[in-house]
Design a protein around this motif. Structure first.
Motif, short mmCIF file in Angstrom:
data_model
loop_
_atom_site.label_atom_id
_atom_site.label_comp_id
_atom_site.label_asym_id
_atom_site.label_seq_id
_atom_site.Cartn_x
_atom_site.Cartn_y
_atom_site.Cartn_z
N PHE A 69 145.45 164.08 50.18
CA PHE A 69 145.21 162.65 50.02
C PHE A 69 145.08 162.28 48.55
O PHE A 69 145.80 161.40 48.06
N TRP A 70 144.16 162.93 47.83
CA TRP A 70 143.92 162.55 46.44
C TRP A 70 145.10 162.88 45.54
O TRP A 70 145.41 162.14 44.60
N SER A 71 145.81 163.97 45.83
CA SER A 71 147.02 164.27 45.06
C SER A 71 148.06 163.18 45.25
O SER A 71 148.72 162.75 44.31
N GLY A 72 148.21 162.73 46.50
CA GLY A 72 149.17 161.67 46.79
C GLY A 72 148.79 160.34 46.17
O GLY A 72 149.63 159.62 45.64
N VAL A 73 147.51 160.01 46.23
CA VAL A 73 147.05 158.73 45.67
C VAL A 73 147.14 158.73 44.15
O VAL A 73 147.58 157.75 43.55
N LEU A 74 146.73 159.82 43.51
CA LEU A 74 146.63 159.85 42.06
C LEU A 74 147.83 160.49 41.37
O LEU A 74 147.92 160.45 40.14
N GLY A 75 148.73 161.10 42.14
CA GLY A 75 149.93 161.67 41.56
C GLY A 75 149.71 162.91 40.72
O GLY A 75 150.44 163.15 39.77
N GLY A 76 148.70 163.68 41.03
CA GLY A 76 148.43 164.92 40.31
C GLY A 76 147.92 165.97 41.27
O GLY A 76 147.52 165.66 42.39
N GLU A 77 147.93 167.22 40.84
CA GLU A 77 147.51 168.32 41.71
C GLU A 77 146.05 168.69 41.47
O GLU A 77 145.63 168.82 40.32
N LEU A 78 145.30 168.83 42.55
CA LEU A 78 143.93 169.35 42.46
C LEU A 78 144.04 170.87 42.50
O LEU A 78 144.54 171.44 43.46
N VAL A 79 143.57 171.51 41.45
CA VAL A 79 143.69 172.97 41.32
C VAL A 79 142.31 173.60 41.47
O VAL A 79 141.28 172.95 41.24
N PRO A 80 142.26 174.89 41.86
CA PRO A 80 140.96 175.56 42.00
C PRO A 80 140.17 175.52 40.69
O PRO A 80 140.73 175.66 39.61
N ARG A 81 138.87 175.34 40.83
CA ARG A 81 137.97 175.35 39.67
C ARG A 81 137.74 176.78 39.22
O ARG A 81 137.75 177.70 40.03
N PRO A 82 137.42 176.96 37.95
CA PRO A 82 136.95 178.29 37.53
C PRO A 82 135.63 178.58 38.24
O PRO A 82 134.86 177.65 38.54
N SER A 83 135.34 179.82 38.53
CA SER A 83 134.16 180.18 39.31
C SER A 83 132.87 179.67 38.69
O SER A 83 131.94 179.31 39.41
N GLU A 84 132.77 179.62 37.36
CA GLU A 84 131.54 179.15 36.73
C GLU A 84 131.31 177.64 36.92
O GLU A 84 130.23 177.14 36.71
N ALA A 85 132.35 176.91 37.37
CA ALA A 85 132.23 175.47 37.61
C ALA A 85 131.87 175.16 39.05
O ALA A 85 131.73 174.00 39.42
N GLY A 86 131.73 176.16 39.89
CA GLY A 86 131.39 175.94 41.30
C GLY A 86 132.62 175.98 42.18
O GLY A 86 133.75 176.07 41.71
N ALA A 87 132.40 175.89 43.47
CA ALA A 87 133.49 175.97 44.44
C ALA A 87 134.21 174.63 44.52
O ALA A 87 133.62 173.58 44.33
N GLY A 88 135.49 174.68 44.81
CA GLY A 88 136.25 173.46 45.02
C GLY A 88 137.48 173.38 44.14
O GLY A 88 137.91 174.36 43.52
N TRP A 89 138.04 172.18 44.09
CA TRP A 89 139.28 171.91 43.37
C TRP A 89 139.07 170.68 42.52
O TRP A 89 138.25 169.83 42.81
N GLU A 90 139.87 170.57 41.45
CA GLU A 90 139.70 169.46 40.53
C GLU A 90 141.04 169.00 39.98
O GLU A 90 141.93 169.80 39.73
N LEU A 91 141.15 167.70 39.80
CA LEU A 91 142.25 167.08 39.07
C LEU A 91 141.63 166.59 37.77
O LEU A 91 140.68 165.79 37.80
N ASP A 92 142.09 167.08 36.65
CA ASP A 92 141.48 166.78 35.36
C ASP A 92 142.43 165.90 34.55
O ASP A 92 143.40 166.38 33.99
N GLY A 93 142.14 164.59 34.53
CA GLY A 93 142.94 163.66 33.75
C GLY A 93 142.27 163.32 32.44
O GLY A 93 141.17 163.78 32.14
N ASP A 94 142.93 162.50 31.64
CA ASP A 94 142.38 162.12 30.35
C ASP A 94 141.12 161.27 30.48
O ASP A 94 140.18 161.43 29.72
N ASP A 95 141.12 160.36 31.44
CA ASP A 95 140.01 159.41 31.57
C ASP A 95 139.12 159.65 32.78
O ASP A 95 138.08 159.02 32.91
#
Length: 112
Positions: free
Chosen positions: A19-45
């Motif tokens: 859903f969020w990849s489609g809405v925002l046009g970017g890929e949510l990738v796995p977080r590094p383990s020190e950042a916790g569980a889950g996925w993140e899309l990291d944009g400029d803003d």
């Protein structure tokens, strides 16, 4: 200040990632383990995060995360200004503002 993170708990993380990849046009990738569980899309803003819904205080609704240079001092200010700390931590904390709205604070990474 780094871009704020808005975190979304999900019953079906794969569906939420699509859903969020489609809405925002970017890929949510796995977080590094020190950042916790889950996925993140990291944009400029803005950063968007998705994690498996659980029973904790950050798992009931979406939360904006704001990065602060001194987490413990900011948590003291939250309390002094009429807010509350729901779930304190060393790296991040979940709070409510003076009107009861939930938000989270994250400690800025230490300079190396």
């Amino acid at each position: 200040m780094s871009a704020p993170l808005i975190e979304f708990p999900a019953d079906d993380p794969e569906r939420a990632r699509r859903f969020w990849s489609g809405v925002l046009g970017g890929e949510l990738v796995p977080r590094p383990s020190e950042a916790g569980a889950g996925w993140e899309l990291d944009g400029d803003d803005l950063r968007i995060g998705v994690h498996q819904r659980g029973p904790g205080p950050g798992d009931t609704a979406s939360l904006p995360y704001f990065t602060v240079p001194d987490l413990s001092a900011t948590l003291r200010r939250v309390r002094e200004l009429g807010g509350s700390v729901i779930h304190p931590g060393d790296r991040w904390a979940i709070c409510r503002d003076s009107e009861g709205s939930p938000f989270a604070l994250a400690a800025a990474p230490a300079d190396t």
